[in-house]
Design a protein around this motif. Structure first.
Motif, mmCIF file in Angstrom:
data_model
loop_
_atom_site.group_PDB
_atom_site.id
_atom_site.type_symbol
_atom_site.label_atom_id
_atom_site.label_comp_id
_atom_site.label_asym_id
_atom_site.label_seq_id
_atom_site.Cartn_x
_atom_site.Cartn_y
_atom_site.Cartn_z
ATOM 1 N N ALA A 1 -8.933 52.473 -54.437
ATOM 2 C CA ALA A 1 -9.942 52.311 -53.390
ATOM 3 C C ALA A 1 -9.949 50.921 -52.776
ATOM 4 O O ALA A 1 -10.615 50.699 -51.758
ATOM 5 C CB ALA A 1 -11.324 52.614 -53.971
ATOM 6 N N GLY A 2 -9.246 49.978 -53.395
ATOM 7 C CA GLY A 2 -9.300 48.602 -52.919
ATOM 8 C C GLY A 2 -10.570 47.887 -53.327
ATOM 9 O O GLY A 2 -10.899 46.826 -52.794
ATOM 10 N N LEU A 3 -11.305 48.466 -54.287
ATOM 11 C CA LEU A 3 -12.537 47.841 -54.779
ATOM 12 C C LEU A 3 -12.259 46.842 -55.895
ATOM 13 O O LEU A 3 -13.071 45.968 -56.182
ATOM 14 C CB LEU A 3 -13.500 48.922 -55.291
ATOM 15 C CG LEU A 3 -14.053 49.872 -54.232
ATOM 16 C CD1 LEU A 3 -14.749 51.059 -54.890
ATOM 17 C CD2 LEU A 3 -15.013 49.133 -53.305
ATOM 18 N N ASP A 4 -11.118 46.995 -56.557
ATOM 19 C CA ASP A 4 -10.664 46.055 -57.583
ATOM 20 C C ASP A 4 -9.247 45.643 -57.187
ATOM 21 O O ASP A 4 -8.548 46.384 -56.492
ATOM 22 C CB ASP A 4 -10.678 46.739 -58.957
ATOM 23 C CG ASP A 4 -10.573 45.754 -60.104
ATOM 24 O OD1 ASP A 4 -10.455 44.536 -59.849
ATOM 25 O OD2 ASP A 4 -10.587 46.206 -61.270
ATOM 26 N N THR A 5 -8.833 44.471 -57.593
ATOM 27 C CA THR A 5 -7.516 43.974 -57.207
ATOM 28 C C THR A 5 -6.558 44.012 -58.405
ATOM 29 O O THR A 5 -6.948 43.674 -59.525
ATOM 30 C CB THR A 5 -7.598 42.536 -56.671
ATOM 31 O OG1 THR A 5 -8.220 41.718 -57.663
ATOM 32 C CG2 THR A 5 -8.406 42.482 -55.390
ATOM 33 N N PRO A 6 -5.317 44.413 -58.176
ATOM 34 C CA PRO A 6 -4.341 44.420 -59.272
ATOM 35 C C PRO A 6 -3.835 43.019 -59.565
ATOM 36 O O PRO A 6 -3.860 42.140 -58.694
ATOM 37 C CB PRO A 6 -3.214 45.301 -58.720
ATOM 38 C CG PRO A 6 -3.277 45.104 -57.237
ATOM 39 C CD PRO A 6 -4.732 44.904 -56.907
#
Length: 224
Positions: free
Chosen positions: A56-61
């Motif tokens: 979702a792009g809510l957390d970053t890898p």
């Protein structure tokens, strides 16, 4: 070959805790075509919800990236990622995540209003009727049952006709019979709109209804 709507490219996620570095996800790599459905399955703590948040792009890898319809989410700043989500992604959560100070209708209108849609009220009303809540438009969440709240959440997610729907344990707060009805409705709406569906679930029967199962064990992809 159908172009991937979602491409998860060698995604890893590491965090620091009191004992040092903890790897939550390691080199996750898979893609989904438009209109495909996939269940992310695995034991509690395996990294399923973290993976969904990264999609979702809510957390970053820590490493790797995710492409949504060819757009590199992590090549964008937070505002641009939020704009992509608003336009292309719908969400359904275990805890419904409805705004308690808004009616059912106002909750479903909200994402449309954020898009600047002039037909927000009419479109939201139509979607609530579609999910069987035409008589509950003016009700606040606290006056709705759990199943009704999740149907409002489904209406809010699908009203923007998202390219991608992400669902995190959507029946986790519901009894079995209510959960069955909610999932049937979710799959119906998904077919009607041709949405790509990615859901996290512990329920094997729900997972079996998806086109694919993405299995995560101890942060690693074991099957997709």
């Amino acid at each position: 070959m159908t172009e991937a709507i979602i491409a998860v490219e060698h995604v890893s996620k590491r965090v620091q805790d009191s004992s040092g570095e903890l790897t939550i996800l390691h080199d996750i790599d898979f893609s989904l075509a438009a209109q495909e459905s996939a269940a992310i399955v695995g034991a509690s703590g395996s990294g399923k919800s973290t993976l969904l948040a990264i999609i979702a792009g809510l957390d970053t890898p820590s490493e790797g990236t995710v492409r949504l319809a060819g757009i590199d989410l992590f090549g964008l700043d937070e505002d641009a990622r939020a704009a992509v989500r608003a336009e292309r992604v719908g969400f359904v959560f275990q805890s419904f995540q409805l705004m308690g100070n808004l009616t059912a209708l106002e909750n479903v209108m909200l994402p449309l209003e954020l898009q600047g849609r002039g037909d927000a009220r009419a479109a939201a009303t139509e979607m609530l009727v579609r999910v069987g809540l035409g008589e509950r438009l003016g009700h606040y969440p606290k006056l709705l049952s759990g199943g009704e709240q999740q149907r409002v959440a489904l209406a809010r997610a699908f009203v923007v006709k998202p390219a991608l729907l992400l669902a995190d344990e959507p029946t986790g707060s519901l009894d079995f019979a209510t959960g069955e009805k909610v999932m049937e409705l979710m799959f119906e709406l998904n077919r009607e709109q041709g949405t790509t569906l990615v859901l996290v679930t512990h329920d094997r029967a729900i997972a079996a209804r998806c086109d694919r199962q993405v299995r995560i064990e101890a942060g690693q992809l074991t099957s997709s």
